[in-house]
Design a protein around this motif. Structure first.
Motif: not given
Length: 449
Positions: A48, A65-66, A84, A444, A446, A448
């Protein structure tokens, strides 16, 4: 490995030494991987970017945080459906300084092996989604264990190690159940595939010293062995998340040990001039070894101080004492099963960190961690020159919309000097220390739905 006078050891255990020559490399390559540069021994925490930005503080409790699909599945409650992807580049440099002696007490020839480190990527991919008002599901592909070292050919520690490369991706399916607004539970099923590659030189001169009555001397005739192997193992995880106040989140998770029965091939390179003296030994054959990756417990805390600041802490206990010894079995009956004693110790990892939300778009992160090592001088090998370390980390988040954000993190690891006093299967003793430095750069994205 017990300390014994090398000459006595060679006289009393000449046959077992031959078997050990192939055993020790496989034992270590199946066991001692990826952490010259990250968590202790061969564990990897780099799943992560957000968590890395604060030295993993609050990794199992912080919202949005996935990576909690694997770090604490109970914390999936409250996440919207989304993906993610994280990628961390681990750069580490490790250099040996010291000397060695063969079974006759003569100095081991060769250099110090150069930089045995390099740059390795550690990817992670997550998906999570709510199911109704009380449940959530998630899936992940991560790399929880791994290691890599590669020394120059002909270095003085060549009889202990040349190349070691382990990769251990894990596939995780998780579920969460919301019991109330304050409490949720989670569980995961884990499938872990471990593959390994190892090579090292063989001191045939030491093996043939007594059978030839000194006509062949140590270090006069070298060969090589390369061993590969892989296996699937399966485990599980249980987790809980508690919100004692509107501003606090406390998470705990238990990740089970995962047992492997590594199956592989041992490929030997033997000079033609000495092959007749070895008989049925040191021929290509199959090999296997039992390997267990350790259980660990994570405890996370996350607190929202105000609209700008949040702080967190993390404590992890890893049961490295499960690694007491390793026995390798060969398909070739001329090489009997054998192994080494390691007796690693359990370790603790602890960190503190914070997020600072500059505005609705930008977030700054920072953290500090201390991470112990399960090894000591008597149990440390050139395969895994592991030592205790401290983390210093910074991170930056950019949210371009309610649906998409990018995160960056940088970590510098301060590693203690690692002393080594290692004896190879042919009683070649390597003594000295390792100086290691490491940097991690992570990014990273992410999204949604």
């Amino acid at each position: 490995m017990p300390a014994q006078p090398t000459a006595i050891r060679m006289r009393a255990e000449s046959k077992s030494s031959i078997a050990l020559l192939a055993v020790v490399p496989l034992a270590i390559v199946l066991l001692g991987w990826h952490t010259s540069a990250n968590a202790s021994a061969f564990q990897l925490k780099e799943n992560s970017t957000k968590a890395l930005g604060r030295a993993f503080a609050g990794a199992g409790a912080a919202p949005d945080d996935y990576a909690v699909v694997v770090n604490n599945p109970a914390a999936m409650i409250g996440l919207s459906e989304g993906f993610q992807g994280d990628l961390t580049a681990i750069q580490f440099k490790t250099e040996f300084s010291g000397d060695g002696r063969d079974v006759l007490g003569q100095p081991l020839t060769g250099g110090n092996g150069g930089n045995a480190g390099g740059v390795k990527p550690v990817p992670a991919l997550f998906y999570a989604a709510p199911v109704g008002n009380a449940f959530a599901i998630g899936a992940a592909i991560t790399a929880p264990f791994g290691f890599f070292t590669d020394y120059d050919e002909g270095w003085k520690g060549r009889y202990s190690a040349l190349k070691s490369d382990l990769q251990s991706p894990a596939f995780t399916l998780s579920g969460a159940w919301k019991l109330s607004d304050q409490f949720s539970l989670g569980a995961s099923a884990i499938a872990q595939h471990t593959s390994a590659e190892l090579s090292n030189a063989i001191n045939f001169g030491a093996i043939l010293l007594q059978p030839t009555q000194g006509a062949v001397l140590p270090q006069s005739v070298d060969g090589k062995v390369q061993i590969t192997g892989d296996d699937w193992g399966y485990g599980w995880q249980l987790a809980a998340l508690w919100k004692p106040t509107p501003n606090d989140r406390i998470g705990i998770s238990y990740h089970s040990k995962i047992d492997h029965e590594i199956r592989g091939d041992a490929d030997f390179t033997v000079p033609a001039s000495i092959a007749p003296l070895l008989g049925p030994r040191f021929v290509d054959t199959g090999a296997s070894a039992a390997l267990t990756t350790p259980a660990f417990v994570d405890l996370s805390w996350w607190h929202e101080v105000n609209a700008k600041w949040s702080v967190g802490a993390q404590a992890t206990w890893t049961k490295w004492s499960v690694f007491k010894d390793l026995t390798v079995r060969f398909d070739n009956p001329a090489q009997p099963p054998s192994g080494d004693v390691y007796n690693w110790e359990d370790t603790w990892f602890g960190s503190i960190g914070a997020d600072y939300r500059i505005d609705d778009v930008w977030t700054l992160r920072g953290g500090f961690a201390a991470d112990g090592s399960p090894t000591a001088e008597r149990t440390r090998t050139p395969r895994v020159p592991d030592s205790a370390r401290h983390w210093a980390s910074v991170g930056l988040g950019y949210r371009s919309s309610d649906r998409f954000e990018i995160n960056f993190a940088y970590v510098h690891l301060f590693l203690n000097e690692a002393n080594v006093n290692s004896i190879s299967a042919t009683a070649d003793r390597l003594t000295g220390s390792y100086a290691t430095s490491s940097n991690l750069l992570s990014v990273s994205a992410q999204y949604h739905f």
